[in-house]
Design a protein around this motif. Structure first.
Motif, short mmCIF file in Angstrom:
data_model
loop_
_atom_site.label_atom_id
_atom_site.label_comp_id
_atom_site.label_asym_id
_atom_site.label_seq_id
_atom_site.Cartn_x
_atom_site.Cartn_y
_atom_site.Cartn_z
N THR A 49 29.78 33.12 44.75
CA THR A 49 31.11 33.59 44.81
C THR A 49 31.57 34.17 43.31
OG1 THR A 49 31.99 31.66 43.86
CG2 THR A 49 32.06 31.89 46.42
N LEU A 50 31.83 35.42 43.22
CA LEU A 50 32.17 36.24 42.38
C LEU A 50 33.57 36.13 42.01
CD1 LEU A 50 30.15 39.73 42.96
CD2 LEU A 50 29.62 37.78 41.42
N PRO A 51 33.99 36.41 40.67
CA PRO A 51 35.43 36.02 40.38
C PRO A 51 36.33 37.14 40.74
CG PRO A 51 34.03 36.69 38.30
CD PRO A 51 33.14 36.37 39.59
N PHE A 52 35.87 38.16 41.18
CA PHE A 52 36.66 39.65 41.42
C PHE A 52 35.88 40.08 42.63
CE2 PHE A 52 37.50 40.09 36.71
CZ PHE A 52 38.57 39.78 36.90
N GLY A 53 36.72 40.61 43.88
CA GLY A 53 36.32 41.09 45.11
C GLY A 53 36.30 42.72 44.72
N ASN A 56 39.47 44.15 43.75
CA ASN A 56 39.72 44.03 42.29
C ASN A 56 39.10 45.14 41.49
OD1 ASN A 56 39.53 41.07 43.39
ND2 ASN A 56 41.30 40.99 41.86
N TYR A 57 37.74 45.59 41.99
CA TYR A 57 36.93 46.26 41.27
C TYR A 57 37.89 47.76 41.14
CZ TYR A 57 33.76 42.74 39.92
OH TYR A 57 33.26 41.51 39.15
N VAL A 58 38.07 48.03 42.60
CA VAL A 58 38.56 49.55 42.92
C VAL A 58 39.89 49.64 41.98
CG1 VAL A 58 39.71 50.75 44.78
CG2 VAL A 58 37.51 49.80 45.27
N LEU A 59 40.74 48.64 42.04
CA LEU A 59 41.82 48.56 41.17
C LEU A 59 41.62 48.68 39.73
CD1 LEU A 59 44.33 46.06 42.95
CD2 LEU A 59 44.64 48.46 43.04
N MET A 60 40.65 48.20 39.24
CA MET A 60 40.10 48.30 37.79
C MET A 60 39.68 49.66 37.61
SD MET A 60 38.11 45.00 37.10
CE MET A 60 38.89 43.49 37.22
N LEU A 61 38.84 50.27 38.64
CA LEU A 61 38.54 51.89 38.41
C LEU A 61 39.59 52.96 38.25
CD1 LEU A 61 35.25 51.71 40.16
CD2 LEU A 61 35.43 51.78 37.71
N ILE A 62 40.67 52.35 39.11
CA ILE A 62 41.78 53.18 39.22
C ILE A 62 42.80 53.29 38.06
CG2 ILE A 62 44.19 53.51 40.60
CD1 ILE A 62 42.49 52.65 43.06
N GLY A 63 43.04 52.07 37.60
CA GLY A 63 43.57 51.69 36.34
C GLY A 63 43.05 52.21 35.00
N ILE A 64 41.61 52.32 35.06
CA ILE A 64 40.79 53.07 33.92
C ILE A 64 41.00 54.50 33.93
CG2 ILE A 64 38.48 53.53 32.92
CD1 ILE A 64 38.05 50.62 33.63
N ALA A 65 41.06 54.98 35.20
CA ALA A 65 41.09 56.52 35.45
C ALA A 65 42.66 57.03 35.16
CB ALA A 65 40.97 56.96 36.79
N ALA A 66 43.56 56.00 35.40
CA ALA A 66 44.99 56.57 35.03
C ALA A 66 45.13 56.30 33.50
CB ALA A 66 45.94 55.46 35.55
N SER A 97 51.20 52.93 33.21
CA SER A 97 50.83 52.86 34.46
C SER A 97 49.44 52.25 34.70
CB SER A 97 51.49 53.81 35.38
OG SER A 97 50.58 54.81 35.03
N GLY A 98 48.67 52.83 34.08
CA GLY A 98 47.32 52.34 33.88
C GLY A 98 47.09 50.98 33.68
N PHE A 99 47.60 50.51 32.56
CA PHE A 99 47.63 48.88 32.01
C PHE A 99 48.31 48.07 33.01
CE2 PHE A 99 46.87 51.09 27.70
CZ PHE A 99 45.60 50.40 27.59
N VAL A 100 49.46 48.72 33.63
CA VAL A 100 50.00 47.71 34.51
C VAL A 100 49.10 47.56 35.90
CG1 VAL A 100 51.87 47.77 36.56
CG2 VAL A 100 52.39 48.36 33.99
N ILE A 101 48.52 48.79 36.34
CA ILE A 101 47.42 48.66 37.57
C ILE A 101 46.22 47.61 37.10
CG2 ILE A 101 45.71 49.90 38.64
CD1 ILE A 101 47.63 52.25 38.38
N GLU A 102 45.92 47.60 35.84
CA GLU A 102 44.78 46.56 35.26
C GLU A 102 45.14 45.24 35.45
OE1 GLU A 102 41.57 47.27 34.37
OE2 GLU A 102 41.81 49.35 34.86
N PHE A 103 46.43 44.93 35.06
CA PHE A 103 47.02 43.60 35.02
C PHE A 103 47.15 43.17 36.43
CE2 PHE A 103 50.84 41.16 35.52
CZ PHE A 103 50.72 39.90 34.70
N PHE A 104 47.44 44.08 37.59
CA PHE A 104 47.17 43.37 38.83
C PHE A 104 45.87 43.32 39.52
CE2 PHE A 104 51.95 44.91 38.82
CZ PHE A 104 52.63 43.82 39.37
N ALA A 105 45.16 44.20 39.10
CA ALA A 105 43.67 44.22 39.41
C ALA A 105 42.83 42.95 38.87
CB ALA A 105 42.85 45.40 38.79
N ILE A 106 43.44 42.27 37.86
CA ILE A 106 42.91 41.21 37.25
C ILE A 106 43.41 40.06 37.91
CG2 ILE A 106 42.73 39.63 35.38
CD1 ILE A 106 42.54 42.07 33.62
N LEU A 107 44.84 39.93 38.26
CA LEU A 107 45.41 38.88 38.86
C LEU A 107 45.31 38.79 40.54
CD1 LEU A 107 48.70 38.43 36.52
CD2 LEU A 107 46.49 37.26 36.39
#
Length: 112
Positions: A49-53, A56-66, A97-107
Motif C-alpha cells: 500500500t502506498l501512502p498516496f493514490g 493524489n498524484y494527479v492533484l499534486m501535478l496540477i498544483g505544481i503546474a498552477a 491556488s496552487g498551494f491550496v491544491i497541493e494542500f488538498f492533494a496531500i490530505l
C-alpha cells in the motif's frame, strides 16, 4: 600475586569473583522466543500500500503546474518592478491556488 582482602568473615582473592561470575552453561540451550509474525498475505498488503493514490498524484501535478503558471504570469508583468495587475494580483492568486491544491492533494484519502 593475588592479594587477599578480608570482607567480614569471607576472604576473597582477585580471581575468585571471576570464577563465581561464570555460570555453568547447560548443554541444551533453548532458542530465543520469536516474535509473533503476521501471515505472508497481510505482510504483502501492508508493504504494497502506498501512502498516496493516483488521484493524489494527479492533484499534486496540477498544483505544481498552477504554482509554476503563477510565477510565469508574474514574470510577464511589464510594469516597473512588477507593480502591475499581473505581478501584484493575478500571479500571486494563481500561486496561492496552487498551494491550496497541493494542500488538498496531500490530505485527501486515496480511494481503495
Amino acid at each position: 600475586m593475588a592479594k587477599d582482602k578480608s570482607y567480614g568473615s569471607a576472604t576473597l582473592t582477585r580471581e575468585e569473583p571471576a570464577k563465581k561470575a561464570s555460570a555453568p552453561v547447560s548443554p541444551i540451550a533453548k532458542p530465543a522466543p520469536l516474535r509473533a509474525s503476521t501471515t505472508e498475505a497481510a505482510r504483502r498488503d501492508t508493504s504494497a500500500t502506498l501512502p498516496f493514490g493516483r488521484q493524489n498524484y494527479v492533484l499534486m501535478l496540477i498544483g505544481i503546474a498552477a504554482i509554476l503558471a503563477g510565477f510565469f504570469i508574474m514574470s510577464l508583468d511589464k510594469e516597473e518592478f512588477g507593480f502591475g495587475f499581473l505581478g501584484l494580483t493575478l500571479g500571486p492568486l494563481v500561486v496561492m491556488s496552487g498551494f491550496v491544491i497541493e494542500f488538498f492533494a496531500i490530505l485527501t484519502r486515496p480511494k481503495a
